[in-house]
Design an enzyme around this catalytic site. Sequence first.
Site, PDB file in Angstrom:
ATOM      1  N   ASP A  55      -2.716 -17.923  -5.738  1.00 24.78           N
ATOM      2  CA  ASP A  55      -2.809 -19.353  -5.438  1.00 24.78           C
ATOM      3  C   ASP A  55      -1.455 -19.971  -5.142  1.00 24.78           C
ATOM      4  OD1 ASP A  55      -1.801 -19.175  -8.069  1.00 24.78           O
ATOM      5  OD2 ASP A  55      -3.759 -19.632  -8.938  1.00 24.78           O
TER       6      ASP A  55
ATOM      7  N   HIS B  28     -10.381 -21.294 -16.419  1.00 25.43           N
ATOM      8  CA  HIS B  28     -10.140 -21.019 -15.008  1.00 25.43           C
ATOM      9  C   HIS B  28      -9.405 -19.696 -14.822  1.00 25.43           C
ATOM     10  CE1 HIS B  28      -6.153 -23.246 -15.529  1.00 25.43           C
ATOM     11  NE2 HIS B  28      -5.771 -22.110 -14.977  1.00 25.43           N
TER      12      HIS B  28
ATOM     13  N   ASP C 243      -9.340 -24.034 -19.930  1.00 25.94           N
ATOM     14  CA  ASP C 243     -10.687 -24.436 -19.519  1.00 25.94           C
ATOM     15  C   ASP C 243     -11.474 -23.269 -18.938  1.00 25.94           C
ATOM     16  OD1 ASP C 243      -9.385 -24.066 -17.134  1.00 25.94           O
ATOM     17  OD2 ASP C 243      -9.719 -26.099 -16.356  1.00 25.94           O
TER      18      ASP C 243
ATOM     19  N   GLU D 215     -11.484 -23.779 -10.950  1.00 27.23           N
ATOM     20  CA  GLU D 215     -11.736 -24.657 -12.074  1.00 27.23           C
ATOM     21  C   GLU D 215     -13.228 -24.693 -12.425  1.00 27.23           C
ATOM     22  OE1 GLU D 215      -9.327 -25.630 -13.728  1.00 27.23           O
ATOM     23  OE2 GLU D 215      -7.760 -26.651 -12.598  1.00 27.23           O
TER      24      GLU D 215
END
Length: 241
Positions: free
Chosen positions: A67, A137, A135, A142
């Site tokens: 990313d 990810h 979370d 996400e």
Amino acid sequence: MRIYKAADYAAMSKLASDVVAAAVIKDPCCALGLATGSTPLGLYASLVARYEAGELDFSRTVFVNLDEYIGVAADDPNSYCSFMQRHFFSAVNARSVNINIPNGMADDTAAECRRYDELLEAHPVDVQVLGIGHDGHIGFNEPGDAFVPGTHAVELDARTISANARFFGAEENVPRRALTMGIGSIMRARTILLLAYGADKAEILARAIRGPVTPHVPASVLQLHADVRVIGDATALAELI
């Protein structure tokens, strides 16, 4: 899925480098999927040490990063391109032509996503390195209502922005959008190496590994992969082992 408990961060990094080094030795032209963040820093340091000792040759290895932030230039110190150069690429004999990172400054984001997917089709990843966010990810995929298969632009979750604020000085300086390899691309890797360190990752790691497969915990999809190696220290694995 295999789970390995390491004594500490250094041991976790060494175990991870064993997996990556074995792939490079077996096939010097292999493709490695790489991640950023603090978790894989020890892995990269271990690989650099092995390169300096003459054990590894990265001159023909293809690198594809997960990313990059949108709106952050490659030469910006906070870009993931700069991160990888500082911590790995500049310290080994990686060739620039073999280094691939999404272009966060692309004028046409959709076209850049298509380009990156075509690149991944041409260079199937042999070992994909992952961390896991608080979370759940992986990459910048996400939590949401669906698994997105291909490279795409994403709005960063508030917890992700908060976690990355330490790199930017304050939350308001953290980019709100990023380009990320999709879940489908991650799942096509032959081997996935998931690294987790610290007690703050224990709860989400347990949900990802033992809970239901759901896009609300993106890492849970790894339960469906044929060859996942989870390496963590005792505190990160506390709710699993």
